[in-house]
Write an enzyme that holds these catalytic residues in place. Structure first.
Site: not given
Ligand SMILES: NC(=O)c1ccc[n+]([C@@H]2O[C@H](COP(=O)([O-])OP(=O)(O)OC[C@H]3O[C@@H](n4cnc5c(N)ncnc54)[C@H](OP(=O)(O)O)[C@@H]3O)[C@@H](O)[C@H]2O)c1
Length: 258
Positions: A148, A161
């Site tokens: 991130s 985080y």
């Molecule tokens: N969106 C942004 O702006 C952004 C920016 C920088 C980095 N990121 C990173 O990108 C990644 C994806 O985030 P996102 O934005 O797509 O968020 P999201 O829509 O909330 O998706 C998060 C995913 O992680 C899974 N997850 C959470 N806890 C888990 C666990 N204990 N075991 C297995 N799976 C788990 C969830 O699936 P289940 O609940 O079905 O398990 C979900 O599929 C994260 O690492 C986040 O930190 C996102």
């Protein structure tokens, strides 16, 4: 070489954690569309199954595997299931993550541990598992960790985080150093802000809207804007000499302000 050849993932098996929503859902579809057999891992299996059906309808190959990445003993069985279906996993996208927002003085031990269990322990143990299997099989591989911009900078209420994402960036560097001898590349993507379930509520607030105005491109990204970086890091034909890199994709968010 054409661009289609450069990013062709035929013969690769990709496991994407957190494939049930947001970026992971997109990553799985992009990898499948470019020829990889894809293993979708997360806790919400109903959502994974819906995505499997969508990928298969588009001519791709995918299976769903229930996995809580914070549950370390469950990781090896998930890779066993992947291997039974498609063979050795050669591309791991360590995408599962949670934000665990809390002011530092209010953060409970449970909140802190939860963020570290998913965002740090989960990334580490999945990387270790795939590396052990690749080394045993004598196969090259690519590990892509989702870091991130908060791997580099700070944000209010996100100290756990940001700490976890700093660890992901440093883990990427150190694993790249130690896994190079096995022909396993380890890189990270550090996205800026992309509208998903993890931040949808925040960007609806005045604080979120103000944040968007501070991004030089004055917008948050679409998940599709990570497609190119994902394919670059996944394909050894495209990035065979890249390891230990953290690629920032943030609309200029991290540029020092004048
Ligand atoms: N969106 C942004 O702006 C952004 C920016 C920088 C980095 N990121 C990173 O990108 C990644 C994806 O985030 P996102 O934005 O797509 O968020 P999201 O829509 O909330 O998706 C998060 C995913 O992680 C899974 N997850 C959470 N806890 C888990 C666990 N204990 N075991 C297995 N799976 C788990 C969830 O699936 P289940 O609940 O079905 O398990 C979900 O599929 C994260 O690492 C986040 O930190 C996102």
């Amino acid at each position: 070489m054409t661009s289609a050849d450069l990013f062709d993932l035929t013969g690769e098996v990709a496991l994407v954690t957190g494939a049930s929503s947001g970026l992971g859902e997109r990553f799985a579809q992009v990898l499948a569309a470019n020829g990889a057999k894809v293993v979708l891992a997360a806790r919400r299996v109903d959502r994974l199954e819906a995505l499997v059906a969508k990928i298969r309808a588009g001519g791709g190959e995918a299976i769903a595997v229930e996995l809580d990445v914070a549950d370390q003993p469950a990781i090896a069985p998930a890779f066993d299931a992947a291997e039974a279906a498609f063979g050795t996993v050669t591309i791991l996208v360590n995408n599962a993550g949670i934000d665990g927002s809390s002011p530092p003085l209010d953060m409970t031990p449970e909140q802190w541990r939860n963020v570290m269990s998913v965002n740090v322990d989960g990334v580490w143990f999945c990387a270790q598992e795939v590396a052990r299997r690749l080394a045993a099989a004598g196969r090259p591989g690519s590990i892509i960790n989702i870091a991130s911009v908060l791997s580099f900078r700070a944000a209010r209420t996100l100290s756990a985080y940001a700490t976890s994402k700093g660890a992901v960036r440093q883990m990427t560097h150190n694993l790249a150093l130690e896994l190079a001898r096995y022909n396993i590349r380890v890189n990270a993507i550090a996205p800026g802000y992309i509208l998903t379930e993890i931040n949808r509520d925040f960007f609806a607030t005045p604080g979120g809207q103000a944040m968007i105005k501070r991004i030089p491109q004055r917008r948050i990204a679409e998940a599709s804007e990570l497609d190119g970086t994902l394919l670059l890091l996944a394909s050894s034909k495209a990035s065979g000499y890249m390891t230990g890199s953290t690629v920032v994709v943030d609309g200029g968010h991290m540029l020092p302000a004048d």
